[in-house]
Design an enzyme around this catalytic site. Structure first.
Site, mmCIF file in Angstrom:
data_model
loop_
_atom_site.group_PDB
_atom_site.id
_atom_site.type_symbol
_atom_site.label_atom_id
_atom_site.label_comp_id
_atom_site.label_asym_id
_atom_site.label_seq_id
_atom_site.Cartn_x
_atom_site.Cartn_y
_atom_site.Cartn_z
ATOM 1 N N LEU A 1 9.125 -7.742 -27.961
ATOM 2 C CA LEU A 1 7.755 -8.145 -27.653
ATOM 3 C C LEU A 1 7.669 -8.671 -26.220
ATOM 4 O O LEU A 1 6.675 -8.471 -25.526
ATOM 5 C CB LEU A 1 7.308 -9.236 -28.641
ATOM 6 C CG LEU A 1 5.891 -9.785 -28.478
ATOM 7 C CD1 LEU A 1 4.859 -8.708 -28.793
ATOM 8 C CD2 LEU A 1 5.683 -10.990 -29.401
ATOM 9 N N ALA A 2 8.736 -9.353 -25.785
ATOM 10 C CA ALA A 2 8.804 -9.900 -24.422
ATOM 11 C C ALA A 2 10.268 -10.053 -24.039
ATOM 12 O O ALA A 2 11.125 -10.293 -24.893
ATOM 13 C CB ALA A 2 8.092 -11.247 -24.350
ATOM 14 N N ALA B 1 12.911 -11.879 -21.034
ATOM 15 C CA ALA B 1 13.068 -12.806 -19.909
ATOM 16 C C ALA B 1 14.542 -12.897 -19.553
ATOM 17 O O ALA B 1 15.396 -12.252 -20.175
ATOM 18 C CB ALA B 1 12.509 -14.176 -20.263
ATOM 19 N N SER B 2 14.848 -13.714 -18.540
ATOM 20 C CA SER B 2 16.219 -13.763 -18.025
ATOM 21 C C SER B 2 17.184 -14.439 -18.992
ATOM 22 O O SER B 2 18.373 -14.142 -18.982
ATOM 23 C CB SER B 2 16.243 -14.483 -16.679
ATOM 24 O OG SER B 2 15.656 -15.758 -16.798
ATOM 25 N N GLN C 1 15.128 -12.633 -25.176
ATOM 26 C CA GLN C 1 13.962 -11.801 -25.437
ATOM 27 C C GLN C 1 13.519 -11.999 -26.876
ATOM 28 O O GLN C 1 14.263 -12.492 -27.721
ATOM 29 C CB GLN C 1 14.228 -10.332 -25.138
ATOM 30 C CG GLN C 1 15.238 -9.653 -26.019
ATOM 31 C CD GLN C 1 15.558 -8.241 -25.507
ATOM 32 O OE1 GLN C 1 15.661 -7.992 -24.308
ATOM 33 N NE2 GLN C 1 15.739 -7.301 -26.433
ATOM 34 N N VAL C 2 12.265 -11.601 -27.154
ATOM 35 C CA VAL C 2 11.650 -11.864 -28.462
ATOM 36 C C VAL C 2 11.383 -10.550 -29.189
ATOM 37 O O VAL C 2 10.877 -9.583 -28.600
ATOM 38 C CB VAL C 2 10.323 -12.641 -28.284
ATOM 39 C CG1 VAL C 2 9.654 -12.879 -29.639
ATOM 40 C CG2 VAL C 2 10.575 -13.963 -27.570
ATOM 41 N N LYS D 1 13.720 -15.077 -31.253
ATOM 42 C CA LYS D 1 14.171 -15.155 -29.865
ATOM 43 C C LYS D 1 15.689 -15.005 -29.861
ATOM 44 O O LYS D 1 16.397 -15.765 -30.534
ATOM 45 C CB LYS D 1 13.767 -16.493 -29.242
ATOM 46 C CG LYS D 1 14.068 -16.570 -27.745
ATOM 47 C CD LYS D 1 13.746 -17.952 -27.175
ATOM 48 C CE LYS D 1 12.281 -18.205 -27.068
ATOM 49 N NZ LYS D 1 11.972 -19.444 -26.304
ATOM 50 N N ASP E 1 5.302 -26.922 -19.987
ATOM 51 C CA ASP E 1 4.879 -25.705 -19.281
ATOM 52 C C ASP E 1 3.684 -25.066 -19.986
ATOM 53 O O ASP E 1 3.786 -23.970 -20.541
ATOM 54 C CB ASP E 1 6.055 -24.728 -19.225
ATOM 55 C CG ASP E 1 5.826 -23.596 -18.234
ATOM 56 O OD1 ASP E 1 4.957 -23.749 -17.354
ATOM 57 O OD2 ASP E 1 6.504 -22.560 -18.341
#
Length: 554
Positions: free
Chosen positions: A127-128, A130-131, A134-135, A149, A284
């Site tokens: 789904l996403a 990142a460094s 991921q999900v 995740k 955040d």
């Protein structure tokens, strides 16, 4: 020239090459990190925005640890020029997704079972990404949709190596550059390392999520996704799948009939509740971490970065807000002094002048026209000019407010977060000076001072011995005399209060016990001695409390 640990030579050279590639060779040479210089950036290349852009690209090339460092640095307007901060705020992960077979191996290894036994369905496409991880979307055998995740393989060792290099660099710079020592660069890198290592442990994120969920157990307008502990480890985190609308997708929100003003109010109140009531907040709150569910319900996601505020820090921040709003420069300076962040290089006269200039710019301006985030960014910049290091908690708070303020303005252009902050600030000040709180603080102070008094003979003997040996050294900084006198005044006032309270307690107990043993009443010459004595002592106690707080030295 700086000597690097042999274990990190290859990675260090890669870091140096990345900075050289983007035109920072002259700076590296001046810092002693390379043996030869390159031409200094000239002309348009010297403007801050261009330097910020080059720095952003460099950090992006260097990977997760440096990307995170840049993102954190973007919030430190007390240390980083505004144009560079704005560029660093644009830092994004650009990574290749982890192959499905690798994801499968990680999940099955961590959860000690096959993917088929664990889930009824598991989407191979992320789904996403990142460094750090991921999900993936999945479905449990019980029918519940979940988001999983998964941490990238080997990412911990990569980040730990980079953190070790950064720590060595900070140590080197503090030993060779006054600016690094004055800004306590080692402490900043250590704080950053602790925060990033926490993000590498998904169990900590799960606890953060559950802790914030408890804040809103009774509030049906705020939703925090449920965590599945049995399907979560340090490298795999399974939580409830949130199927909503991203908060900045205004077109879809309007199409579905959501009330944007209600959403803005709920986000503002929920964030400020986290900050000023619970003292534990989402660090955040950008649009990607806030989704809207039916019924104008606000859902927060991703709790890897959180902020914490102690009782004192909550009070100090509330004081800054109230005093900024009222234009009370003297009270603002007292708050900075109480926070103990004024450095020995701070010129209080010039600092006061700059604070007054800042307040004059916002004097008599309507609340709806005041951006609290911008006000605090300007305050941080004033602090930067005067070598005042803003505490990490306050800078993270400022960043969270600035981020959320931009989002809230999109939802409701007429909103003013200052209107929402002021009631929380006033409540904190009222609680600080509530009678029960004052009594508790006085009692704690009395116990603390009694311990100091009990150690006094030993300390005096130690001082006398040092003097006899001729080893007593005095280091007096004239700029700090007023701060020293303020602290001495505070100690003497608290000590006086403690002694009076102790004497009163002993006297009353003695009279009560004596009257009891003798079988006598509390009357002396037809006067109720204990009652009158108690009233007089109470009045003295209240007067002491009033005079100490009026002096601002409690």
């Amino acid at each position: 020239m700086y000597k690097i640990n042999l274990r990190h030579t290859q990675r260090f050279q890669g870091i140096v090459n990345a900075f050289l590639k983007h035109g920072f060779g002259h700076i590296l040479f001046r810092l002693g990190l390379t043996s030869q210089t390159t031409p200094k950036l000239e002309g348009n290349d010297m403007n801050m925005q261009d330097i910020g852009m080059r720095l952003r690209k460099t950090l992006q090339d260097l990977g997760p640890a440096f990307i995170k460092l840049g993102q954190v640095a973007s919030s430190r307007r007390d240390l980083i020029p505004e144009q560079i901060s704005l560029e660093l705020a644009k830092l994004q992960d650009h990574v290749t997704p982890i192959p499905y077979d690798t994801v499968r191996d990680i999940v099955e290894s961590e959860l000690e079972s096959t993917l088929e036994d664990l889930f009824a369905y598991f989407n191979k496409e992320p789904l996403a990404a990142a460094s750090i991880g991921q999900v993936h979307v999945a479905e449990l055998h019980t029918g519940e949709k979940v988001a999983i995740k998964v941490q990238r393989p080997g990412i911990r060792s990569t980040i730990e190596k980079d953190l070790a290099i950064l720590r060595d660099l900070a140590d080197y710079l503090e030993g060779n550059a006054e600016w690094a020592k004055s800004y306590r660069l080692i402490d900043m890198i250590d704080e950053f390392a602790r925060s990033l290592k926490d993000e590498l442990d998904y169990r900590i994120e799960a606890r953060n999520c559950e802790r914030i969920a408890k804040q809103f157990e009774e509030d049906i307008t705020i939703h925090i996704p449920a965590i599945f502990p049995g399907l979560s480890t340090s490298k795999v985190l399974t939580m409830e799948m949130i199927d909503g609308i991203k908060v900045n997708d205004l077109m879809q929100l309007d199409t579905k009939g959501y009330d944007r003003k209600v959403l803005a109010a709920r986000i503002a109140n929920s964030l400020l509740h986290q900050m000023f009531v619970a003292g534990f907040f989402h660090g955040d709150p950008h649009p990607g971490n806030i989704y809207i569910l039916p019924g104008n319900v606000v859902s927060y996601l991703d709790f890897g970065m959180v902020g914490r505020l102690s009782e004192d820090m909550k009070y100090h921040f509330a004081s800054l807000v109230i005093h900024l709003r009222s234009g009370d420069t003297k009270a603002l300076l007292k708050t900075f002094s109480a926070m103990e962040i004024l450095s020995e290089d701070t010129d209080l006269r010039l600092f006061k002048r700059d604070i007054e200039d800042l307040q004059n710019r916002y004097y008599d301006i309507a609340l709806t026209e005041v951006s609290l985030g911008e006000v605090f960014l300007e305050l941080f910049q004033v602090a930067y000019r005067h070598h005042i290091q803003v505490p990490t908690e306050i800078s993270m708070l400022g960043k969270a407010i600035l981020t959320s303020e931009g989002l809230l303005t999109e939802l409701d252009p007429d909103i003013s977060i200052m209107k929402y902050v002021e009631p929380f600030g006033k409540q904190l000040l009222a609680e600080r000076f509530a009678p029960k709180r004052l009594l508790e603080k006085s009692w704690d102070g009395m116990i603390e001072n009694l311990e100091i008094i009990s150690q006094l003979p030993k300390d005096l003997k130690s001082i006398a011995t040092t003097i006899k040996k001729g080893k007593l050294q005095l280091d007096i900084n004239v700029q700090q005399v007023q701060i020293f006198l303020n602290r001495l005044d505070r100690i003497s006032n608290r000590l006086s209060l403690s002694i009076i309270l102790l004497s009163f307690s002993i006297l009353m107990v003695g009279l009560i016990v004596g009257a009891s043993i003798a079988g006598q009443t509390n009357m002396l010459w037809n006067f109720p001695v204990l009652e009158i004595g108690s009233i007089v002592a109470t009045l003295m106690f209240l007067y002491l409390i009033f005079s100490i707080f009026r002096s601002g030295r409690m």
